[in-house]
Design a protein around this motif. Structure first.
Motif, PDB file in Angstrom:
ATOM      1  N   SER A 242      -7.276  -3.200  12.550  1.00  9.11           N
ATOM      2  CA  SER A 242      -8.050  -2.017  12.947  1.00  9.11           C
ATOM      3  C   SER A 242      -9.408  -2.373  13.541  1.00  9.11           C
ATOM      4  O   SER A 242      -9.874  -1.700  14.461  1.00  9.11           O
TER       5      SER A 242
ATOM      6  N   PRO B 295     -12.082  -4.369  -4.861  1.00 10.67           N
ATOM      7  CA  PRO B 295     -11.996  -3.462  -3.709  1.00 10.67           C
ATOM      8  C   PRO B 295     -12.012  -4.249  -2.402  1.00 10.67           C
ATOM      9  O   PRO B 295     -12.749  -5.224  -2.283  1.00 10.67           O
ATOM     10  N   ALA B 296     -11.186  -3.863  -1.454  1.00  7.07           N
ATOM     11  CA  ALA B 296     -11.143  -4.539  -0.155  1.00  7.07           C
ATOM     12  C   ALA B 296     -11.012  -3.473   0.924  1.00  7.07           C
ATOM     13  O   ALA B 296     -10.143  -2.616   0.852  1.00  7.07           O
ATOM     14  N   ALA B 297     -11.904  -3.515   1.889  1.00  5.93           N
ATOM     15  CA  ALA B 297     -11.838  -2.524   2.972  1.00  5.93           C
ATOM     16  C   ALA B 297     -10.602  -2.808   3.818  1.00  5.93           C
ATOM     17  O   ALA B 297     -10.387  -3.930   4.246  1.00  5.93           O
ATOM     18  N   ILE B 298      -9.746  -1.801   4.030  1.00  8.91           N
ATOM     19  CA  ILE B 298      -8.607  -1.974   4.939  1.00  8.91           C
ATOM     20  C   ILE B 298      -9.087  -1.631   6.331  1.00  8.91           C
ATOM     21  O   ILE B 298      -8.883  -2.330   7.297  1.00  8.91           O
ATOM     22  N   LEU B 299      -9.659  -0.468   6.432  1.00 10.65           N
ATOM     23  CA  LEU B 299     -10.307  -0.072   7.675  1.00 10.65           C
ATOM     24  C   LEU B 299     -11.800  -0.240   7.398  1.00 10.65           C
ATOM     25  O   LEU B 299     -12.192  -0.630   6.300  1.00 10.65           O
ATOM     26  N   GLN B 300     -12.607   0.063   8.375  1.00  9.30           N
ATOM     27  CA  GLN B 300     -14.026   0.060   8.080  1.00  9.30           C
ATOM     28  C   GLN B 300     -14.291   1.184   7.074  1.00  9.30           C
ATOM     29  O   GLN B 300     -13.470   2.071   6.895  1.00  9.30           O
TER      30      GLN B 300
ATOM     31  N   PHE C 149      -9.529   0.027  -0.549  1.00 10.77           N
ATOM     32  CA  PHE C 149      -8.291  -0.304  -1.223  1.00 10.77           C
ATOM     33  C   PHE C 149      -8.613  -1.211  -2.399  1.00 10.77           C
ATOM     34  O   PHE C 149      -9.248  -2.250  -2.232  1.00 10.77           O
TER      35      PHE C 149
ATOM     36  N   CYS D  10      -7.261  -3.734  -4.890  1.00 13.62           N
ATOM     37  CA  CYS D  10      -6.081  -4.594  -5.009  1.00 13.62           C
ATOM     38  C   CYS D  10      -5.492  -4.501  -6.416  1.00 13.62           C
ATOM     39  O   CYS D  10      -6.192  -4.747  -7.401  1.00 13.62           O
ATOM     40  N   PRO D  11      -4.204  -4.118  -6.515  1.00 15.71           N
ATOM     41  CA  PRO D  11      -3.611  -4.020  -7.847  1.00 15.71           C
ATOM     42  C   PRO D  11      -3.437  -5.398  -8.495  1.00 15.71           C
ATOM     43  O   PRO D  11      -3.273  -5.503  -9.708  1.00 15.71           O
TER      44      PRO D  11
ATOM     45  N   ILE E   7       0.872  -1.183   0.000  1.00 17.57           N
ATOM     46  CA  ILE E   7       0.000   0.000   0.000  1.00 17.57           C
ATOM     47  C   ILE E   7       0.897   1.218   0.000  1.00 17.57           C
ATOM     48  O   ILE E   7       0.760   2.156  -0.759  1.00 17.57           O
TER      49      ILE E   7
ATOM     50  N   VAL F 210      -1.609   2.944  -3.630  1.00 14.85           N
ATOM     51  CA  VAL F 210      -0.171   3.143  -3.479  1.00 14.85           C
ATOM     52  C   VAL F 210       0.312   4.391  -4.239  1.00 14.85           C
ATOM     53  O   VAL F 210       1.253   5.050  -3.832  1.00 14.85           O
TER      54      VAL F 210
ATOM     55  N   SER G 151     -12.055   4.914  10.799  1.00 10.27           N
ATOM     56  CA  SER G 151     -12.097   4.344  12.145  1.00 10.27           C
ATOM     57  C   SER G 151     -12.836   5.246  13.130  1.00 10.27           C
ATOM     58  O   SER G 151     -12.902   6.461  12.958  1.00 10.27           O
ATOM     59  N   GLU G 152     -13.357   4.603  14.160  1.00  9.95           N
ATOM     60  CA  GLU G 152     -14.145   5.327  15.149  1.00  9.95           C
ATOM     61  C   GLU G 152     -13.288   6.376  15.871  1.00  9.95           C
ATOM     62  O   GLU G 152     -13.727   7.494  16.112  1.00  9.95           O
TER      63      GLU G 152
END
Lengths: 304, 304
Positions: A269, B238-243, B230, B232-233, A241, B266, B199-200
């Protein structure tokens, strides 16, 4: 530093000295005689006495915000706890203390005992001290420099820590007064763990954190790289990333140990928001293995 | 707030007032008569006069560190520049100023002109002012509260900005003295753009940034969500890294506009390390589209 410069700086310090060591940003560079009295008056001796039941104190230093200092502090304490140690996380964030949320105790408050505030126990033998356990979330205070320093003094002096094997300190972003104040007020800090993300900016800040740690005579245990890689949950492929390798580069440049990487992962997270350190209930996570390894390095260093 | 509480606070402020408005954390809550004189003395009138050639001033507020304040500040200025505006980024980070690196001018220094320091021009009509363009990287200063405030006063008073359509201010993490000082010293700030990650914890801090902006009578233009997703290359999924959805949730809760998302990519972080805002040379990036949209919203708001 060459001698002329040192002399000039010393003159400069001398001329500017207002005998207010508590608020002096040149404290660690200063070797004026009047500095000696700082340790003998005010809060310092009281704090020292109060912390006598705390065997080891480790500070997580990152410099840059958002690199994962609180994440590491909470999980490092959890890893030491998993190894059978009595631990306490001392949260030095005042603006928005995140540790209570990350430890699942955000709805609790520290009670007042005969000798001062009593830490909240997230688990038996796993204590948490934070301004978030004193104030309500709705009590929005704009913290100025002096208020933070005084709050830290109070936390060190008037909290009843009890027997603690390892205290892990989490401090806010920056390499300014907050960091320096904590290191001034705990002159016998046992070690620092540096955290960085791979970016160049973060490395630069972490480098300064190493400098400060050395200035304050706190041994640098090593550096952890956070968010070093992302494994796509869809296809399982690792994808950078940010750039990677920044932690190792920093370790090499500064002559410190590289302690391992924490790959970016949504579980890291979400566990923080859900209030259980991942080290405690997700042992298979790469992040957990890294942090447990850091805990083992610390235990070997201080207990053998 | 009920009247009793207000009265109590007012009494409390009154008793504690040391007539040092510049260092007072209760500045925006205070309505004591002595406050009126603050604007008439010291740096404030000089700063106001010096900033007369700057048409609009926008501050990026995030609260939490590492959420992308500098990234947004630099790219928002670039987006306004792309729309034909004369811009200036005023970097208020002192510990490790990242803006010069992100703008590709880290090897330059501000020169001294007849009326003060002259901003570095990254491109014709795109100015940068930063402590990183004054000090060398090796000049490691531990910044204490007062030094930062004085440095900000100097930057507002003794820099020759020239004609600028939009000044974008980047400030350090936290909702403490640094934020308050900038808002005190520029009492006619035109608007704030809030940035959060999903994030919260970050939402909580951003909420406080909204409170401070309102306390200081700076209109909140809206909130941008960073690192919301995010792609993915490797597999393009698409993939959530954080919520995700934290920016929209915050906007709804605080009654402010949601301005769009910046997905983690990136290219976003590499362009920052490489020194060219992505808005300028990667128009196809989702991030560029979001930031250009924010620029258009700002232009519509202030120029029609």
């Amino acid at each position: 530093m060459d001698d002329n410069l040192r002399e000039l700086q010393s003159i400069n310090i001398d001329l500017a000295c207002d005998y207010d060591c508590a608020n002096c940003e040149r404290y660690f560079q200063c070797d004026l005689p009047q500095k000696a009295s700082f340790g003998k008056r005010g809060f310092l001796p009281k704090a020292k006495k109060n912390l006598e039941t705390v065997k080891r104190k480790i500070i997580v230093l990152g410099g840059k915000g958002g690199v994962g200092k609180s994440m590491l502090a909470v999980n490092l304490a959890a890893a030491l706890y998993k190894r059978g140690k009595k631990v306490c996380v001392l949260d030095q964030n005042y603006d928005v203390p995140a540790v209570p949320l990350m430890m699942g105790v955000a709805d609790q408050k520290m009670k007042v005992g005969p000798k001062g505030l009593i830490p909240v126990e997230a688990y038996p033998g796993f204590k948490v001290v934070s301004m978030g356990l004193v104030l309500d979330e709705s009590q929005f205070i704009i913290w100025f420099h002096d208020s933070k320093r005084v709050a830290t003094e109070e936390f060190l002096t008037y909290v009843e820590y009890g027997d603690v094997d390892y205290m892990v300190l989490d401090i806010p972003a920056g390499t300014s007064s907050e960091t320096v104040n904590v290191l001034k007020l705990i002159p016998d800090m046992d070690g620092s763990v540096i955290i960085t993300i791979p970016s160049e900016v973060s490395q630069n800040v972490a480098e300064r954190a190493v400098f400060i740690s050395r200035q304050a005579n706190v041994p640098v245990i090593g550096v952890v790289e956070n968010m070093s890689m992302f494994v796509c949950p869809e296809c399982g492929e690792p994808a950078a990333i940010l750039q990677s390798g920044g932690g190792e580069a920093l370790a090499k440049r500064m002559g410190i140990d590289f302690l391992g990487s924490i790959p970016a992962n949504v579980r890291v997270s979400t566990t923080l928001d859900q209030g259980t350190p991942f080290v405690l209930n997700e042992p298979e996570l790469e992040a957990s293995k890294t942090v447990l390894n850091v805990a083992d390095i610390i235990i070997r260093r201080f207990e053998t």
